[in-house]
Design a protein around this motif. Structure first.
Motif, PDB file in Angstrom:
ATOM      1  N   THR A 274       0.831  -1.202   0.000  1.00  0.00           N
ATOM      2  CA  THR A 274       0.000   0.000   0.000  1.00  0.00           C
ATOM      3  C   THR A 274       0.862   1.246   0.000  1.00  0.00           C
ATOM      4  OG1 THR A 274      -1.701  -1.210   1.227  1.00  0.00           O
ATOM      5  CG2 THR A 274      -1.879   1.184   1.179  1.00  0.00           C
ATOM      6  N   ARG A 275       1.947   1.233   0.772  1.00  0.00           N
ATOM      7  CA  ARG A 275       2.863   2.383   0.755  1.00  0.00           C
ATOM      8  C   ARG A 275       3.438   2.591  -0.636  1.00  0.00           C
ATOM      9  NH1 ARG A 275       4.941  -0.002   5.490  1.00  0.00           N
ATOM     10  NH2 ARG A 275       7.000  -0.353   4.584  1.00  0.00           N
ATOM     11  N   ARG A 276       3.794   1.499  -1.306  1.00  0.00           N
ATOM     12  CA  ARG A 276       4.369   1.634  -2.656  1.00  0.00           C
ATOM     13  C   ARG A 276       3.372   2.274  -3.617  1.00  0.00           C
ATOM     14  NH1 ARG A 276       6.730  -3.418  -1.446  1.00  0.00           N
ATOM     15  NH2 ARG A 276       5.121  -4.600  -2.517  1.00  0.00           N
ATOM     16  N   ARG A 277       2.115   1.866  -3.548  1.00  0.00           N
ATOM     17  CA  ARG A 277       1.124   2.449  -4.456  1.00  0.00           C
ATOM     18  C   ARG A 277       0.955   3.944  -4.207  1.00  0.00           C
ATOM     19  NH1 ARG A 277      -1.511  -2.597  -3.568  1.00  0.00           N
ATOM     20  NH2 ARG A 277      -2.940  -1.733  -2.016  1.00  0.00           N
ATOM     21  N   LEU A 278       0.928   4.324  -2.946  1.00  0.00           N
ATOM     22  CA  LEU A 278       0.791   5.741  -2.624  1.00  0.00           C
ATOM     23  C   LEU A 278       2.016   6.533  -3.067  1.00  0.00           C
ATOM     24  CD1 LEU A 278      -0.783   5.360   0.930  1.00  0.00           C
ATOM     25  CD2 LEU A 278      -1.893   6.380  -1.068  1.00  0.00           C
ATOM     26  N   LEU A 279       3.190   5.967  -2.878  1.00  0.00           N
ATOM     27  CA  LEU A 279       4.415   6.676  -3.261  1.00  0.00           C
ATOM     28  C   LEU A 279       4.557   6.769  -4.770  1.00  0.00           C
ATOM     29  CD1 LEU A 279       6.898   5.330  -0.568  1.00  0.00           C
ATOM     30  CD2 LEU A 279       5.954   7.642  -0.758  1.00  0.00           C
ATOM     31  N   ARG A 280       4.101   5.766  -5.495  1.00  0.00           N
ATOM     32  CA  ARG A 280       4.120   5.861  -6.952  1.00  0.00           C
ATOM     33  C   ARG A 280       3.181   6.968  -7.428  1.00  0.00           C
ATOM     34  NH1 ARG A 280       4.213  -0.194  -7.011  1.00  0.00           N
ATOM     35  NH2 ARG A 280       6.351  -0.766  -7.523  1.00  0.00           N
ATOM     36  N   TYR A 281       2.037   7.065  -6.789  1.00  0.00           N
ATOM     37  CA  TYR A 281       1.107   8.146  -7.120  1.00  0.00           C
ATOM     38  C   TYR A 281       1.753   9.502  -6.829  1.00  0.00           C
ATOM     39  CZ  TYR A 281      -2.986  11.169  -6.802  1.00  0.00           C
ATOM     40  OH  TYR A 281      -3.892  12.200  -6.955  1.00  0.00           O
ATOM     41  N   ALA A 282       2.401   9.616  -5.674  1.00  0.00           N
ATOM     42  CA  ALA A 282       3.050  10.872  -5.307  1.00  0.00           C
ATOM     43  C   ALA A 282       4.183  11.207  -6.268  1.00  0.00           C
ATOM     44  CB  ALA A 282       3.579  10.780  -3.876  1.00  0.00           C
ATOM     45  N   ARG A 283       4.947  10.182  -6.663  1.00  0.00           N
ATOM     46  CA  ARG A 283       6.086  10.426  -7.552  1.00  0.00           C
ATOM     47  C   ARG A 283       5.618  10.968  -8.900  1.00  0.00           C
ATOM     48  NH1 ARG A 283      10.299   5.647  -8.476  1.00  0.00           N
ATOM     49  NH2 ARG A 283       8.408   4.617  -9.227  1.00  0.00           N
ATOM     50  N   GLN A 284       4.455  10.560  -9.347  1.00  0.00           N
ATOM     51  CA  GLN A 284       3.933  11.046 -10.618  1.00  0.00           C
ATOM     52  C   GLN A 284       3.700  12.552 -10.582  1.00  0.00           C
ATOM     53  OE1 GLN A 284       0.023   9.710 -11.521  1.00  0.00           O
ATOM     54  NE2 GLN A 284      -0.117  10.857 -13.431  1.00  0.00           N
ATOM     55  N   HIS A 285       3.249  13.049  -9.432  1.00  0.00           N
ATOM     56  CA  HIS A 285       2.810  14.440  -9.360  1.00  0.00           C
ATOM     57  C   HIS A 285       3.799  15.369  -8.657  1.00  0.00           C
ATOM     58  CE1 HIS A 285      -1.140  13.340 -10.883  1.00  0.00           C
ATOM     59  NE2 HIS A 285      -1.147  12.320 -10.031  1.00  0.00           N
ATOM     60  N   TYR A 286       4.843  14.822  -8.070  1.00  0.00           N
ATOM     61  CA  TYR A 286       5.770  15.647  -7.286  1.00  0.00           C
ATOM     62  C   TYR A 286       6.588  16.547  -8.205  1.00  0.00           C
ATOM     63  CZ  TYR A 286       8.980  16.791  -3.463  1.00  0.00           C
ATOM     64  OH  TYR A 286       9.712  17.438  -2.496  1.00  0.00           O
ATOM     65  N   ARG A 287       6.734  17.819  -7.823  1.00  0.00           N
ATOM     66  CA  ARG A 287       7.562  18.762  -8.565  1.00  0.00           C
ATOM     67  C   ARG A 287       8.470  19.506  -7.610  1.00  0.00           C
ATOM     68  NH1 ARG A 287       5.790  15.842 -11.528  1.00  0.00           N
ATOM     69  NH2 ARG A 287       4.667  16.138 -13.493  1.00  0.00           N
ATOM     70  N   PRO A 288       9.768  19.662  -7.955  1.00  0.00           N
ATOM     71  CA  PRO A 288      10.419  19.130  -9.154  1.00  0.00           C
ATOM     72  C   PRO A 288      10.632  17.623  -9.043  1.00  0.00           C
ATOM     73  CG  PRO A 288      12.031  20.209  -7.756  1.00  0.00           C
ATOM     74  CD  PRO A 288      10.694  20.474  -7.120  1.00  0.00           C
ATOM     75  N   ALA A 289      10.471  16.940 -10.152  1.00  0.00           N
ATOM     76  CA  ALA A 289      10.487  15.478 -10.136  1.00  0.00           C
ATOM     77  C   ALA A 289      11.801  14.922  -9.618  1.00  0.00           C
ATOM     78  CB  ALA A 289      10.205  14.949 -11.546  1.00  0.00           C
ATOM     79  N   HIS A 290      12.920  15.599  -9.923  1.00  0.00           N
ATOM     80  CA  HIS A 290      14.219  15.035  -9.534  1.00  0.00           C
ATOM     81  C   HIS A 290      14.442  15.096  -8.021  1.00  0.00           C
ATOM     82  CE1 HIS A 290      15.345  19.393  -9.872  1.00  0.00           C
ATOM     83  NE2 HIS A 290      16.022  19.085  -8.783  1.00  0.00           N
TER      84      HIS A 290
END
Length: 387
Positions: A274-290
């Motif tokens: 569940t943590r991985r799914r949430l973090l993948r969602y966050a990684r998609q939208h996080y700015r700046p991505a790097h």
């Protein structure tokens, strides 16, 4: 021998990486069918060009480490949530008799101390009284008890025996959910069903503005999430955390909450998948991505080379070239041709009723380019005793 065993303590982790088991296994069914955890889905092929985020600021290989901000995750936060998720491995049982004071409070038999207020009064008279909920700092430890001491030293820590008794007492559980709904309303959120799904409340704009500015409430949210897990409502966490990620990262209604949501709220969830799914969602939208720090660390290359991307590192490193890569490079140089992979593209469908439908795919640069780095300033949680 008895004394030796009684004094034995589990060695606690000493780094953020040792505290975080989120990316420790790629074998679960929710993982993409790809090696190196690059995020490539099992459907095959690259996403269509129209699916790529035009604002994705993913850094290229030409970015130098010096040009990127130095950031790091909080070891304090990682250690605190590690202990919680593992049920406090070095917890020492109190010698004081277990009076079940938290359960008795929820049965409306004793008032909270020091205010002398009963739980039923809070649930019936405080709803909508946002000034009282904001400025009173003693009730939260009683409404959402934990197995750790908070700032109200009159509140009692939960014990394992009390937790079991609480979870089997219908009246206490009913009031606990009413208390959860009370606090959600305070934050501008409504509880939709018995599965824990949540959504914006009608007054969300006013309450979100307050929540964005009143950051001590992020400590309260962390406590509420922990208490949900202790008292049998682990499944309620993911919908709330997802909502906070969506509002802070996608809709920009709670921008000040971004760091707490990623550093604390996500890591109260005990199930790594569940943590991985949430973090993948966050990684998609996080700015700046790097600057996203909460993804998997880079895989080691060349058998024993440094993985890079540790808590103290910064910048982006390309995977070490393999003989196959070198051969291809020589052939490309000989033919005068230069090949380049398209920029990473990430897609993530919306969630229906919580976090059940999360998934994403990534296509682009060969090998996973990750950075872990350093966030110098302290968050609003750091070095503060739990509420």
């Amino acid at each position: 021998m008895g004394n030796l065993l009684g004094s034995w303590r589990l060695k606690e982790p000493s780094t953020v990486e040792e505290c975080d088991s989120t990316w420790g296994s790629d074998s679960e069914s929710d993982e993409p069918a790809a090696d190196d955890d690059s995020g490539i889905s099992g459907s095959g092929g690259s996403p269509a060009e129209s699916d790529r985020d035009p604002e994705d600021g993913s850094p290229q290989l030409t970015d130098s480490p010096e040009s990127l901000p130095k950031m790091k995750r909080s070891f304090y936060a990682a250690r605190d949530l590690y202990k919680y998720r593992h049920s406090y491995p070095n917890y020492r049982k109190s010698r004081q008799p277990n009076e079940y004071r938290n359960l008795r409070f929820y049965l409306n038999k004793i008032p909270l101390v020091p205010d002398g207020i009963y739980v039923e009064e809070i649930l019936t008279k405080w709803r909508g009284d946002y000034d009282k909920l904001e400025h009173n700092h003693t009730y939260i430890q009683w409404l959402f008890p934990l197995r750790e001491q908070g700032l109200n030293f009159y509140a009692h820590e939960l014990t394992q025996d009390e937790i079991k008794e609480f979870q089997s007492t219908r009246e206490a559980k009913r009031r606990f959910l009413a208390a959860y709904s009370l606090m959600l309303d305070f934050y501008g959120i409504k509880l939709l069903d018995k599965s824990g799904n949540v959504a914006r409340a009608p007054n969300w704009q006013e309450r979100f503005q307050h929540l964005n500015e009143s950051q001590h409430n992020y400590l309260r949210v962390t406590r509420i999430l922990k208490s949900l897990g202790e008292l049998g409502y682990e499944a309620f966490k993911a919908p709330l955390v997802h909502l906070f990620l969506e509002e802070s990262l996608c809709r920009n209604t709670l921008p000040n909450m971004q760091h707490s949501a990623l550093e604390y709220f996500v890591y109260t969830i005990r199930l790594p998948a569940t943590r991985r799914r949430l973090l993948r969602y966050a990684r998609q939208h996080y700015r700046p991505a790097h600057a996203f720090l909460w993804g998997p660390t880079p895989k080691r290359r060349g058998g024993g080379g440094s993985g890079g991307g540790g808590a103290g590192s910064s910048g982006i490193r390309a995977p070490a070239p393999t003989p196959e890569h070198q051969r291809r490079g020589e052939e490309s140089a000989g033919s005068g041709g230069i090949t380049a992979s398209p920029r990473d593209a990430v897609t993530c469908p919306d969630l229906a009723g919580g976090c059940a439908g999360l998934g994403f795919s990534v296509a682009g640069l060969e090998g996973a380019l990750m950075m872990a780095g350093a966030r110098g300033e302290k968050s609003e949680h750091n070095d503060i005793v739990p509420l």
